[in-house]
Write a protein that holds these residues in place. Structure first.
Motif: not given
Ligand SMILES: NC(=O)c1ccc[n+]([C@@H]2O[C@H](COP(=O)([O-])OP(=O)(O)OC[C@H]3O[C@@H](n4cnc5c(N)ncnc54)[C@H](OP(=O)(O)O)[C@@H]3O)[C@@H](O)[C@H]2O)c1
Length: 244
Positions: A189-212
């Motif tokens: 599903g949607m993943i919490r990636t570093r580039p996404r966080k850098q532009v302010g898109i984040d959601n705690e329900a998503w898996y972290q890229a590190e977990e992938i």
């Protein structure tokens, strides 16, 4: 802790938001990681981002899989330089092409680009690179998005190519069952990636890229019971994955 010292893993799309964390995780396990991306500048940034890790070895290659010729010549080069691979991770895609409009407004150009960047390139990569992976002991992990299974409005070309990619992998797994490497199709599903966080898109329900990255490393290691099945769903923490 997964240990992949003395194993060589090719990460296709290593310069991407997920690929960079897969690369970091694999390096931390002691693996030699061959990291592919298209942009030399992004691969240099990846080298910088992994500088704090010791143990593994990182080698980078800038290659575009938009033609079978370039993909095949990369495969030949890798075989000559590294021999057989212990792992192949394909975390490649281009969301910027083929999304953003309702299906009735998708242009011919957007459709063709979407197919080229999100399906044909994967076909070229699988066809050229899977034969490099050690049969039986080696592992192929391929990532597709959850729109392979459920509709995301305004993302029809991406959904269609995710579904197509999933079937490429599952079909190849059946065709090579018992003779090829282990195959894993990871639907995310949607993943919490570093580039996404850098532009302010984040959601705690998503898996972290590190977990992938950690999940991928366990599949490549092959000792977890989860490594016995081919199709995996890592969507969001709140959803129930579809049964196989
Ligand atoms: N992030 C998510 O939330 C999410 C969710 C569901 C599915 N996915 C899927 O997971 C995969 C990775 O996602 P991501 O967020 O890491 O994407 P990303 O940040 O856009 O990275 C994509 C990677 O693929 C490479 N690439 C793209 N087209 C290529 C081509 N024709 N030939 C060679 N390399 C190519 C890119 O190279 P450059 O860096 O040089 O451009 C980059 O390394 C994609 O298939 C994506 O659709 C991601």
């Amino acid at each position: 802790m997964v240990q992949l010292a003395h194993r060589t893993v090719l990460v296709v799309g290593a310069s991407g938001g997920i690929g960079e964390e897969v690369t970091r995780t694999l390096l931390a396990t002691g693996a030699t990681v061959i990291a592919q991306g298209r942009s030399t500048a992004k691969l240099q940034a990846l080298c910088h981002y992994t500088e704090d890790l010791s143990g593994g070895r990182l080698v980078t290659f800038a290659r575009n899989f938009s033609t079978s010729q370039e993909t095949n010549s990369f495969a030949t080069h890798l075989l000559n330089e590294f021999g057989q691979l212990d792992g192949l991770v394909i975390s490649m895609g281009d969301w910027s092409t083929g999304g953003g409009a309702p299906l009735l407004q998708v242009t011919d150009e957007a459709w063709e680009k979407g197919l080229q960047n999100n399906l044909t390139s994967h076909f070229y990569a699988l066809r050229a690179l899977v034969p490099l992976v050690r049969p039986h002991l080696g592992a192929v992990v391929h990532l597709s998005g959850y729109s392979s299974d459920i509709p995301y409005p305004k993302a029809a070309p991406v959904s269609a190519t995710n579904a197509g990619r999933k079937m490429l992998l599952l079909t190849m797994a059946e065709e090579l069952a018992g003779q090829g490497p282990r195959f894993y199709e990871l639907i995310i599903g949607m993943i919490r990636t570093r580039p996404r966080k850098q532009v302010g898109i984040d959601n705690e329900a998503w898996y972290q890229a590190e977990e992938i990255g950690q999940y991928v490393a366990r599949l490549i290691e092959g000792e977890d019971t989860r490594a016995q099945k081919t199709l995996h769903y890592l969507t969001d923490r709140g959803s129930t994955p579809p049964s196989r």
